[in-house]
Design a protein around this motif. Structure first.
Motif, short mmCIF file in Angstrom:
data_model
loop_
_atom_site.label_atom_id
_atom_site.label_comp_id
_atom_site.label_asym_id
_atom_site.label_seq_id
_atom_site.Cartn_x
_atom_site.Cartn_y
_atom_site.Cartn_z
N LEU A 320 1.10 -1.12 0.26
CA LEU A 320 0.04 -0.56 -0.51
C LEU A 320 0.87 1.47 -0.09
CD1 LEU A 320 -2.96 -0.85 2.18
CD2 LEU A 320 -2.69 -0.87 -0.14
N LEU A 324 -0.21 3.61 -2.76
CA LEU A 324 -1.17 4.77 -2.88
C LEU A 324 -1.09 5.54 -3.21
CD1 LEU A 324 -2.77 3.01 -0.11
CD2 LEU A 324 -3.61 2.59 -2.34
N LEU A 361 -8.09 3.03 -5.83
CA LEU A 361 -6.74 3.05 -4.39
C LEU A 361 -7.81 1.62 -3.20
CD1 LEU A 361 -7.91 6.40 -3.49
CD2 LEU A 361 -5.79 5.51 -3.38
N MET A 446 -4.96 4.27 4.29
CA MET A 446 -6.07 4.75 3.35
C MET A 446 -6.16 6.40 3.49
SD MET A 446 -6.19 2.39 1.41
CE MET A 446 -8.21 2.73 -0.25
N ALA A 449 -3.70 8.47 1.44
CA ALA A 449 -4.23 8.47 0.34
C ALA A 449 -4.87 8.96 0.06
CB ALA A 449 -4.10 7.06 0.02
N THR A 482 1.61 10.82 2.42
CA THR A 482 1.25 10.24 3.24
C THR A 482 2.33 9.57 4.40
OG1 THR A 482 0.58 9.18 0.62
CG2 THR A 482 1.59 7.27 2.43
#
Length: 521
Positions: A320, A324, A361, A446, A449, A482
């Protein structure tokens, strides 16, 4: 070759005794080193394949017309469906099964051959009907020709599964990269000579034939003669569960193209297909090879729940954090990404590309669920989830179709956000990985992102004008945001440490931490 047919007897440990060991398994005690090397080899292979995929999109989009890609996109769902049926989940049965013998692998090989021959024949005979469905005479000869690919791919299916089970990930990675380069080269040469949709077909043939030959050579295994085995029903039952999911997955990922082609024609489908491939295919090039590494690795950790959970979550987080921020940048700068990759004539694909980005995503997270379903042998749960997923996708596509390809792309992303929590609640009710583990591991990434999308979009007017500089600057901002966001979470900091540990060996010696530099002799 006698040893391969017998299936057993290799040299054992340092005491010199002969130990009975299945030749379809990796050497004892090699799991950690095999996974580490496999991840490295997969990363290198995927770098080649990603560059090849992007190069193919960039080059062929300039040599061929949108209608050419529309014709191929009309045919591909059918080929994907046939491929799923010929596989019948038997590759995963070979990889996941704790113990497997020569006669069982041979049985699966002949089942794959029989299925491939039958399906190729049916596909050839159905070509005129498929052409009539699309109301395009060009589809018939193309479908008939594609039946050859079905035959070729079935010949090496079990040989590929054997390489995965043995954890020969380096060989698998090299074969995949070679096949991708072959497909790109042949398609480009054909398009230069004769720019039409047959160039893409020629590339597909090369990209199937070359890996088939290399897989046979690398596996160094020959099947026994065809016969039924005592575990045949169990093997086919495992495969049926995987196939049930694959068929539902086919509906989810291909019915959108069928509906757009039928309702809006080849031009609109060509735009959707290019946007889809430009964004989602690089993601698949990351997740699919990792699946080949993780499923056999996790399958051998089922008796150690803590190691199983730790291995899964670590690889999930690294996947990820690599993917991402790049997707977030692509969403925020969709027009620049499409112009750079496809050319100014494809700007109508930019809204489609941007809408699909949000689905991408969540795809990166959700794709790792297959590792858990298969490695735990939960093929029935896997199949049930596939049905739920397909139902949600079909409802979304029908709602979005009146608004064209953009409407379908938006509907696809909305459906992805709806189904993601359902998936993880369903999956984590059993097994070593709990729902709280997934939330703690993937949640910060998540969140970061989505914040990165907003951050890059806000500074967009300040970015340099040429598309290449716009994207490079936007990517740097996205990755920086991020890292900043996930640093506020314990699992995020752990992910950064793990990523740094993987990166250190590749740094110049004078840039490594003192603890990472071996003492001079």
């Amino acid at each position: 070759m006698a040893r391969h047919r017998a299936g057993f007897w290799q040299l054992g440990n340092d005491t010199g005794f002969l130990l009975r060991q299945n030749i379809f398994d990796p050497p004892a005690g090699s799991l950690r080193s095999s996974v580490g090397r496999g991840a490295l080899h997969t990363a290198l292979s995927q770098a080649v394949m990603l560059a090849t995929q992007i190069g193919s999109v960039v080059v062929l989009s300039r040599l061929l017309a949108p209608a050419d890609f529309g014709l191929i996109a009309m045919c591909l769902p059918i080929i994907v469906l046939v491929g799923m049926m010929q596989d019948f989940g038997l590759l995963q049965a070979t990889v996941q099964r704790p113990n497997i013998r020569q006669e069982e692998v041979s049985f699966l090989f002949w089942v794959n051959i029989a299925a491939s021959l039958t399906l190729a024949t049916l596909l050839f005979l159905a070509a005129p009907m498929i052409a009539a469905f699309y109301n395009d005479d060009r589809i018939g000869p193309l479908i008939a020709a594609l039946s050859v690919i079905v035959l070729i791919s079935g010949v090496s299916a079990q040989h590929g599964a054997i390489l995965q089970r043995r954890m020969h990930f380096g060989r698998v990675a090299a074969i995949s990269a070679t096949g991708a380069v072959s497909a790109f080269g042949v398609a480009t040469l054909w398009a230069l000579y004769r720019p039409d949709y047959w160039a893409v077909f020629a590339g597909m043939v090369a990209g199937t034939l070359v890996p088939t030959l290399l897989t046979w050579i690398s596996a160094a295994w020959l099947p026994s003669r065809p016969r039924w085995v005592s575990q045949g029903r169990s093997l086919l039952g495992f495969g049926a569960g995987v196939t049930g999911f694959n068929l539902s997955n086919f509906v989810t990922h291909n019915s959108d193209k069928v509906l757009i082609g039928r309702a809006w024609g080849v031009f609109e489908l060509g735009l959707y297909d290019r946007a889809y491939k430009l964004l989602l295919f690089p993601m698949l090039q990351m997740s699919n090879p990792l699946k080949r590494v993780m499923i056999p690795s996790l399958s051998r950790l089922l008796d150690e729940p803590h190691r199983y959970r730790s291995a899964y979550l670590r690889v999930q987080r690294l996947l990820l954090i690599v993917s991402l921020p790049g997707v977030a940048c692509a969403i925020a700068l969709a027009d620049s990404a499409v112009e750079l990759a496809l050319g100014a004539q494809w700007q109508n694909a930019a809204p489609i590309f941007q809408a699909l980005g949000f689905a991408s995503l969540l795809h990166m997270l959700n794709s790792t669920s297959e590792w858990l379903f298969i490695s735990q042998g939960r093929t029935r749960d896997f199949m049930i989830w596939g049905g739920i997923m397909a139902g949600l996708a079909l409802c979304a596509y029908v709602l979005g179709l009146p608004y064209g390809a953009v409407g379908v792309a938006i509907a696809l992303s909305v459906a992805q956000y709806v189904k993601t929590p359902i998936l993880w609640v369903w999956l984590c009710r059993k097994g070593p990985v709990a729902l709280r583990d997934v939330i703690a591991s993937a949640g910060p990434l998540m969140l970061a992102a989505h914040l990165a999308i907003g951050g890059v979009f806000l500074i967009r007017p300040l970015l340099p004008e040429p598309p290449i500089l716009t994207l490079l600057t936007g990517a740097a901002v996205s990755y920086g945001l991020t890292v900043l966001v996930i640093s506020a979470f314990p699992t995020g900091r752990a992910t950064l440490r793990e990523g740094w540990e993987l990166l250190v060996p590749f740094l110049p010696r004078n840039m490594r931490p003192a603890s990472a530099v071996p003492p001079a002799e």
